[in-house]
Scaffold this motif. Structure first.
Motif, PDB file in Angstrom:
ATOM      1  N   ASN B  57     -30.824  21.542  34.979  1.00  0.00           N
ATOM      2  CA  ASN B  57     -30.299  21.073  33.693  1.00  0.00           C
ATOM      3  C   ASN B  57     -31.166  19.913  33.179  1.00  0.00           C
ATOM      4  O   ASN B  57     -31.762  19.227  34.001  1.00  0.00           O
ATOM      5  CB  ASN B  57     -28.865  20.572  33.876  1.00  0.00           C
ATOM      6  CG  ASN B  57     -27.891  21.713  34.057  1.00  0.00           C
ATOM      7  OD1 ASN B  57     -28.244  22.875  33.925  1.00  0.00           O
ATOM      8  ND2 ASN B  57     -26.651  21.371  34.350  1.00  0.00           N
ATOM      9  N   PRO B  58     -31.164  19.630  31.893  1.00  0.00           N
ATOM     10  CA  PRO B  58     -30.528  20.396  30.825  1.00  0.00           C
ATOM     11  C   PRO B  58     -31.248  21.728  30.571  1.00  0.00           C
ATOM     12  O   PRO B  58     -32.471  21.772  30.513  1.00  0.00           O
ATOM     13  CB  PRO B  58     -30.675  19.494  29.582  1.00  0.00           C
ATOM     14  CG  PRO B  58     -30.971  18.126  30.124  1.00  0.00           C
ATOM     15  CD  PRO B  58     -31.691  18.336  31.408  1.00  0.00           C
ATOM     16  N   ILE B  59     -30.427  22.769  30.396  1.00  0.00           N
ATOM     17  CA  ILE B  59     -30.967  24.086  30.076  1.00  0.00           C
ATOM     18  C   ILE B  59     -30.691  24.463  28.621  1.00  0.00           C
ATOM     19  O   ILE B  59     -31.224  25.443  28.120  1.00  0.00           O
ATOM     20  CB  ILE B  59     -30.349  25.181  30.979  1.00  0.00           C
ATOM     21  CG1 ILE B  59     -28.810  25.150  30.881  1.00  0.00           C
ATOM     22  CG2 ILE B  59     -30.817  25.073  32.413  1.00  0.00           C
ATOM     23  CD1 ILE B  59     -28.197  26.503  30.884  1.00  0.00           C
ATOM     24  N   ILE B  61     -29.861  22.600  24.718  1.00  0.00           N
ATOM     25  CA  ILE B  61     -29.682  21.368  23.928  1.00  0.00           C
ATOM     26  C   ILE B  61     -29.591  21.703  22.450  1.00  0.00           C
ATOM     27  O   ILE B  61     -30.042  22.770  22.014  1.00  0.00           O
ATOM     28  CB  ILE B  61     -30.846  20.359  24.139  1.00  0.00           C
ATOM     29  CG1 ILE B  61     -32.195  20.971  23.710  1.00  0.00           C
ATOM     30  CG2 ILE B  61     -30.914  19.877  25.583  1.00  0.00           C
ATOM     31  CD1 ILE B  61     -33.339  19.971  23.616  1.00  0.00           C
ATOM     32  N   ASP B 200     -36.850  13.010  24.295  1.00  0.00           N
ATOM     33  CA  ASP B 200     -35.894  11.923  24.099  1.00  0.00           C
ATOM     34  C   ASP B 200     -36.700  10.630  24.103  1.00  0.00           C
ATOM     35  O   ASP B 200     -37.249  10.237  25.136  1.00  0.00           O
ATOM     36  CB  ASP B 200     -34.849  11.921  25.215  1.00  0.00           C
ATOM     37  CG  ASP B 200     -33.758  10.903  24.947  1.00  0.00           C
ATOM     38  OD1 ASP B 200     -32.621  11.322  24.711  1.00  0.00           O
ATOM     39  OD2 ASP B 200     -34.052   9.679  24.948  1.00  0.00           O
ATOM     40  N   ASN B 202     -35.820   7.558  23.863  1.00  0.00           N
ATOM     41  CA  ASN B 202     -35.271   6.438  24.641  1.00  0.00           C
ATOM     42  C   ASN B 202     -35.611   6.543  26.121  1.00  0.00           C
ATOM     43  O   ASN B 202     -35.548   5.557  26.847  1.00  0.00           O
ATOM     44  CB  ASN B 202     -33.754   6.371  24.477  1.00  0.00           C
ATOM     45  CG  ASN B 202     -33.374   6.047  23.055  1.00  0.00           C
ATOM     46  OD1 ASN B 202     -33.885   5.088  22.472  1.00  0.00           O
ATOM     47  ND2 ASN B 202     -32.521   6.859  22.461  1.00  0.00           N
ATOM     48  N   ARG B 203     -35.937   7.759  26.562  1.00  0.00           N
ATOM     49  CA  ARG B 203     -36.296   7.948  27.959  1.00  0.00           C
ATOM     50  C   ARG B 203     -37.743   8.411  28.118  1.00  0.00           C
ATOM     51  O   ARG B 203     -38.198   8.628  29.241  1.00  0.00           O
ATOM     52  CB  ARG B 203     -35.362   8.986  28.623  1.00  0.00           C
ATOM     53  CG  ARG B 203     -33.876   8.661  28.532  1.00  0.00           C
ATOM     54  CD  ARG B 203     -33.512   7.292  29.060  1.00  0.00           C
ATOM     55  NE  ARG B 203     -33.814   7.062  30.461  1.00  0.00           N
ATOM     56  CZ  ARG B 203     -32.938   7.132  31.452  1.00  0.00           C
ATOM     57  NH1 ARG B 203     -31.673   7.444  31.195  1.00  0.00           N
ATOM     58  NH2 ARG B 203     -33.299   6.885  32.675  1.00  0.00           N
ATOM     59  N   SER B 205     -39.129  11.232  27.657  1.00  0.00           N
ATOM     60  CA  SER B 205     -39.133  12.420  28.520  1.00  0.00           C
ATOM     61  C   SER B 205     -38.718  13.637  27.711  1.00  0.00           C
ATOM     62  O   SER B 205     -37.815  13.542  26.871  1.00  0.00           O
ATOM     63  CB  SER B 205     -38.143  12.201  29.667  1.00  0.00           C
ATOM     64  OG  SER B 205     -37.938  13.404  30.373  1.00  0.00           O
ATOM     65  N   PRO B 206     -39.368  14.788  27.942  1.00  0.00           N
ATOM     66  CA  PRO B 206     -38.860  16.004  27.302  1.00  0.00           C
ATOM     67  C   PRO B 206     -37.404  16.203  27.745  1.00  0.00           C
ATOM     68  O   PRO B 206     -37.073  15.919  28.907  1.00  0.00           O
ATOM     69  CB  PRO B 206     -39.755  17.111  27.857  1.00  0.00           C
ATOM     70  CG  PRO B 206     -40.999  16.410  28.277  1.00  0.00           C
ATOM     71  CD  PRO B 206     -40.544  15.056  28.768  1.00  0.00           C
ATOM     72  N   THR B 207     -36.566  16.652  26.837  1.00  0.00           N
ATOM     73  CA  THR B 207     -35.144  16.718  27.162  1.00  0.00           C
ATOM     74  C   THR B 207     -34.812  17.896  28.073  1.00  0.00           C
ATOM     75  O   THR B 207     -34.098  17.743  29.058  1.00  0.00           O
ATOM     76  CB  THR B 207     -34.298  16.798  25.873  1.00  0.00           C
ATOM     77  OG1 THR B 207     -34.799  15.837  24.953  1.00  0.00           O
ATOM     78  CG2 THR B 207     -32.846  16.501  26.155  1.00  0.00           C
TER      79      THR B 207
END
Lengths: 242, 304
Positions: B57-59, B61, B200, B202-203, B205-207
């Motif tokens: 996950n996430p799978i 979004i 994302d 804020n992180r 990183s790819p979500t």
């Protein structure tokens, strides 16, 4: 908008038991008791966690696998990213209510109890069960809310020696309750649902399942007897377990 | 009374709405709820030779307004478990099987095996944009690979055979022609669009855990309509329009472009399990209002 990821900071970490930590965040959500959020750890995984409190958002996380192990290492000031809340909440019935929680399953029941006005909480009885004294979460917190707290342990190290279901059955034989809410292992909830059904008491259970899409109700991974747990649950009428 | 029934390569559907593969199709109990939701047919989630855990996950979004993105990675319990599960199918509604494999040989083995279940049609998916070893990431979207795989499966089954194509391939007509000439009875147009990516910020990183994923939802409908329009000119076999179909008007639009039936997936997120009933009622209302007695007579009318 609930599907959009939000990143918050941890303002406090409480050690609840050797396995459970509570994380208090610098944000709030509009959630009802029984709902959950999906917490995303970038590069690792995403998992559902029941909301303990919505303002500030508080999550109680038991260390059960790689994702939760990583979350347990987070400290004050670290980020937590989540989406939600998701799922169907408990339907709260007025009157005398019984909460039955197995281990950290007690978490959503705490949100339920705290959502009831303080002066009515003396009508709430909560049974918390675990294998041993060290693994009983939230007992002190429920007491502080003003609920009547009964503990059970498999080894008798605290409270009643035996299962929550045995104590619940005794209590339901003796006293009249208007509703029973349960969260914990499936066998426990099934038994609670059976007892409640036999006594014609309103009963809701919070079903745990393995979530993938988590809240969208699309992938089918969490389905249980044709019920889409992540969207139509996790709270169901106890009858679904009969 | 307007007539919504369609003949899809010999299978009689009471209406043109089909549950798309990969949506809630893991078990019979859940598929039965789609039957009650009013679908014309249901497709199982694609099965592989061996059980697969799929991506972390996430799978799935929400990627943008009206757009979702997924990278499930064919999480499934494998063909043997699937056969045991779908053998239990006892509904009148047509069940469509779905399989994915690494190559023509493996596809053929799965095609033979899955016929132990009461499926009325078989779909082979050559178009997944986000699973290494399968679909687009294994080069199955080319006319040559499509021909080889379709032909290998064709030899193993007499059931109506559907080939699910990718909307991300430019010369989609050539791929569809390859499928048709290898013996396909239906083309499903199509899989999710892309792959795409969201980060994302804020992180940093790819979500999606797999970083890239296929897009679905109302935002991709124009691509579906154009692809169906192109395929209608390229092939004679019936077309299932999948991708962004949410309403009765979407169905009318797809049928005018040349579709015989439609696949619905993300529509369940927006409109619940009864999306099929709702869509059919909307189609009926539109047909009545515009004085058409059936849906069939609208097929491909924009090409006239």
């Amino acid at each position: 908008m609930d599907n959009i990821y939000r990143t918050a900071k941890i303002t406090k970490v409480e050690v609840e038991t050797s396995k459970v930590k509570n994380f208090i965040l610098d944000t709030k959500v509009k959630a009802f008791p029984g709902q959950y959020v999906m917490v995303w750890i970038p590069g690792l995984n995403e998992k559902p966690f029941g909301v303990v409190q919505s303002l500030p958002l508080t999550l109680s996380i038991a260390k059960v696998g790689p994702t939760t192990e990583l979350i347990h290492k987070l400290k004050i000031g670290d980020k937590i990213t989540f989406r939600g809340p998701y799922g169907q909440p408990f339907t709260i019935i007025s009157g005398k209510i019984l909460l039955v929680g197995g281990g950290y399953g007690v978490v959503p029941l705490y949100f339920l109890a705290s959502s009831i006005p303080a002066k009515k909480r003396s009508k709430i009885t909560v049974i918390i069960g675990a294998r041993t004294k060290k693994e009983l979460p939230f007992a002190a917190k429920f007491k502080r809310l003003g609920c009547k707290v009964l503990l059970t342990t498999d080894d008798g190290s605290s409270g009643f020696k035996g299962f929550t279901t045995q104590l619940a059955e005794k209590l339901l034989d003796k006293e009249k309750f208007s509703a029973v809410y349960s969260c914990g292992p499936m066998v426990m909830m099934r038994k609670i649902a059976q007892i409640s059904h036999a006594k014609k008491i309103f009963c809701q259970v919070s079903v745990e399942s393995f979530f993938k899409c988590g809240g969208f109700g699309i992938c089918g991974e969490c389905c249980f007897n044709g019920l889409i747990v992540c969207r139509e649950g996790p709270v169901f009428d106890g009858k679904v377990l009969l | 009374m307007v007539d919504l029934s369609v003949n899809l390569a010999g299978i009689k559907l009471k209406n043109p709405t089909i549950l798309a593969s990969g949506i809630l199709g893991l078990d019979v109990a859940t598929l039965k709820r789609i039957v009650n939701g009013g679908a014309g047919a249901v497709t199982i989630k694609s099965l592989t030779s061996e059980p697969r855990k799929g991506h972390n996950n996430p799978i799935f979004i929400e990627a943008a307004e009206g757009a979702f993105m997924n990278a499930v990675g064919y999480a499934n319990k494998g063909i043997d478990h699937g056969i045991e599960e779908f053998k239990k199918w006892d509904e009148k509604m047509p069940l469509i099987g779905s399989i994915v494999a690494a190559d023509a040989k493996e596809f053929a083995v799965l095609a033979e095996k899955i016929q132990e279940t009461p499926i009325e049609a078989l779909e082979i998916v050559l178009s997944c944009p986000h699973t290494p070893g399968y679909g687009l990431l294994a080069g199955q979207g080319s006319p040559k690979a499509t021909f080889e795989i379709t032909k290998a499966v064709r030899k193993k089954t007499k059931l109506p055979l559907s080939v699910k194509l990718s909307p991300s391939i430019e010369a989609i007509g050539e791929v569809a022609k390859a499928a048709e000439s290898a013996g396909a009875d239906i083309v499903n147009m199509g899989n999710t669009l892309g792959p795409g990516m969201r980060i994302d910020i804020n992180r940093a990183s790819p979500t999606l855990a797999f970083k890239i994923g296929g897009m679905s939802g109302p935002a991709i409908k124009p691509i579906t309509i154009r692809s169906v329009f192109d395929l209608y000119k390229a092939v004679k076999i019936p077309i299932i329009a999948t991708g962004g179909i949410m309403t009765g008007e979407d169905v009318i639009e797809a049928v005018m472009a040349g579709a015989t039936a439609v696949g619905i997936g993300t529509g369940i997120y927006y409109r619940g399990l009864t999306v099929f009933k709702k869509v059919c009622r909307e189609v009926e209302d539109w047909l009545k209002k515009n004085k058409f007695k059936d849906l069939r007579s609208l097929k491909g009318i924009v090409h006239q």
